[in-house]
Design an enzyme around this catalytic site. Structure first.
Site: not given
Length: 586
Positions: A164, A195, A273
């Site tokens: 993402h 992911d 992230s």
């Protein structure tokens, strides 16, 4: 002694709530604080001594607490190296440490404490420019925007980050720690389900003086973890520490899948992230990727563990691209009820789960049947609740065994059918959903005739139309298809009228929005390309009326010649380059 110990606790904790939390969860509290070295005192006060003795008197229920404090903070604490007992010499104002081989572990060397530091140089900041598709106006894209996240260098001149973080990217740049240069990066593979994304940089200067991160084994519960990245709140690298709180099959929000995941109590904020999670030996045990934001929860973060990371990397190296995580296309039911087991012909020694439905597009549909009892998968027995042994004292959902396989692999499935045990070699493949969870970076398909904009439904489409709470706000008909409908063929799609671009020819149809198209002139609509071909062929052959059958028993009737002429004018008015997307022209 006792009064001074109570005062010491009150001084250290300002509220009753914090004091209670510290007494119950000492290791977690310390992992969220950065211990600092205390200045030496030649003549400490009595209260200071009592506080030190009170700390040592408390029994240590977590043998690894001392190590976790030192590794997490990167600083050696003098008190943590003391044995859990005190000597009478303390009454004279001096603390005496008498380590013995039986009671006190050897103090870690400075080399051990700072071993994590070199790995931080491999952590990079990811700068990405995104241009998301516009599902409301599928012939164009939305305005571009920028984002910042984290990543880290691995072997083979590659960089790992979250999928993402680079989704719908138009440009990706990386910056190393302590550098003022941003290097252009190339995206090699994007694993939407897990992911994870794989990047590389062509500039040789980027790889100079950096050692790749090494991967460690799957951590155990209460093992210390350190999350490194570039979260919001500053521009420099950030370090947060915690422990592994839970390990189970988690829901991956970005990929709408369920894979193995770690829950930690270290803070994971926006920008973290893609950053690595290190163990106390300086090896990477996962990738930070999401956190739980809830009024009743604090400091709950999630990490992609090394088995999932290894699967992604090996899949790319094996196929030269990302092929995904295979699944068994079935829905199953627990067999915990004794009457149900007897009815299905199971013996008391047999355990398993019952097949409720099978995906018609799945390879398993050729050999498995509804009401079959799956007893084992690849020789591993499945319990009545659908779990399998994981590690000592732990169990996990049997989907974990499937996720360890690769696309195209075969698995031995043992079933019970009509009281007879059968075995089948099942070929594993990617799950084909009627409403896909993602569009793999491709622009949305569309087809326009007489102002009616036809498109296909996907989870990103629903999220774009109805927001993050689409599961509550989207039409019930679409949600029912999303949650329960199964594709009958590999190319089946859910086609809807997205909107109606107002014109004289479509008067009375303006309020039709997000309604499924069932048939055209009595012929069922299988997918969007099928609809476009039928309409184009019909327009070329005749001037009769076109009739679209929609959900909710609605019909749309258009005069063919007038509709063809109106389409050209509508495209010009709304600056639409083509009546259909490029993928429908081939």
């Amino acid at each position: 002694m006792k009064p001074s110990q109570k005062r010491a606790r009150k001084l250290k904790t300002q509220s009753a709530e914090n004091a209670t939390y510290e007494a119950k969860e000492p290791s977690v509290t310390h992992m969220n604080e950065s211990p600092s070295p205390e200045p030496p005192e030649t003549n400490p006060s009595p209260s200071r001594l009592n506080r030190g003795r009170g700390k040592k008197r408390r029994p240590n229920n977590n043998p690894s607490e001392t190590t976790e404090q030192q590794r997490g903070g990167g600083v050696v604490s003098q008190r943590s190296s003391l044995p859990h007992h005190h000597h009478s010499d303390c009454n004279n104002g001096t603390t005496v440490s008498a380590p013995t081989s039986e009671s006190t572990p050897a103090a870690p060397s400075w080399e051990t404490v700072v071993k994590v530091v070199p790995s931080m140089d491999a952590v990079v900041k990811v700068f990405c420019v995104h241009t998301d598709p516009n599902f409301s106006l599928p012939w164009q894209r939305k305005r571009q925007y920028s984002s910042g996240s984290s990543g880290f260098i691995i072997g083979g001149r590659r960089v790992l980050t979250n999928a993402h973080s680079v989704e719908h990217h138009t440009q990706v740049k990386l910056k190393k720690r302590g550098s003022d240069t941003k290097y252009l990066a190339t995206v090699l593979a994007i694993g939407t389900e897990c992911d994870i994304a794989l990047l590389t940089v062509s500039d040789d200067e980027f790889w100079e003086g950096v050692s790749p991160v090494e991967f460690g084994d799957l951590p155990a519960l209460q093992d210390a973890v350190t999350v490194v990245g570039y979260p919001i709140g500053g521009d420099t690298i950030s370090v947060t520490s915690g422990v592994v709180s839970r390990m189970e099959i988690l829901s991956y929000v970005h990929g709408s899948t369920e894979l193995l995941g770690l829950q930690i109590d270290a803070a994971i904020n926006s920008g973290n992230s893609g950053g690595p999670a290190f163990n106390d030996k300086g090896k990477c045990v996962g990738i930070a990727f999401q956190s739980l934001k809830h009024e009743d929860a604090e400091n709950i973060g999630y990490v992609i563990p090394t088995p999932v990371i290894g699967h992604f990397i090996q899949d790319y190296e094996k196929h030269d691209k990302y092929t995904g995580f295979p699944v068994i296309g079935i829905e199953w039911q627990k067999m915990e009820n004794p009457d149900l087991r007897k009815k299905m012909g199971m013996k008391s020694s047999q355990k398993g789960v019952r097949i409720r439905r099978i995906e018609p597009t799945a390879p398993e549909s050729q050999v498995l049947k509804p009401s079959d009892i799956i007893l084992s998968f690849d020789g591993v027995n499945i319990a009545n609740d659908g779990t399998v042994p994981f590690r000592h004292g732990e169990r996990i959902g049997f989907s974990y065994l499937i996720s360890q396989k690769y696309t195209g692999d075969s698995a031995l499935v043992k079933i019970l059918r009509n009281k007879e045990i059968l075995e089948f070699n099942v070929k594993l493949a990617i799950h084909k959903k009627l409403i896909p969870a993602h569009i793999c970076g491709k622009p949305p398909s569309y087809f326009i005739v007489a102002g009616f904009v036809f498109t296909t439904v996907s989870v990103p489409y629903l999220r774009s139309e109805y927001g993050k709470e689409y599961e509550y706000d989207a039409p019930v008909k679409l949600l029912e298809k999303h949650l329960h409908a199964m594709a009958q063929s590999a190319d089946e799609q859910l086609v809807v009228v997205s909107q109606v671009l107002v014109s004289d020819i479509n008067i009375g149809y303006e309020e039709i929005v997000n309604t499924q198209v069932l048939a055209f002139n009595g012929k069922p609509v299988k997918n969007l390309k099928c609809l476009a071909e039928m309409v184009e062929n019909f327009v070329c052959l005749t001037d009769e009326y076109m009739e679209f059958h929609l959900d909710y028993h609605q019909i749309v009737v258009l005069q063919t010649k007038t509709a063809k002429e109106a389409t050209v004018d509508i495209l010009t008015t709304h600056c639409i380059p083509s009546a259909m997307s490029d993928d429908l022209k081939t």
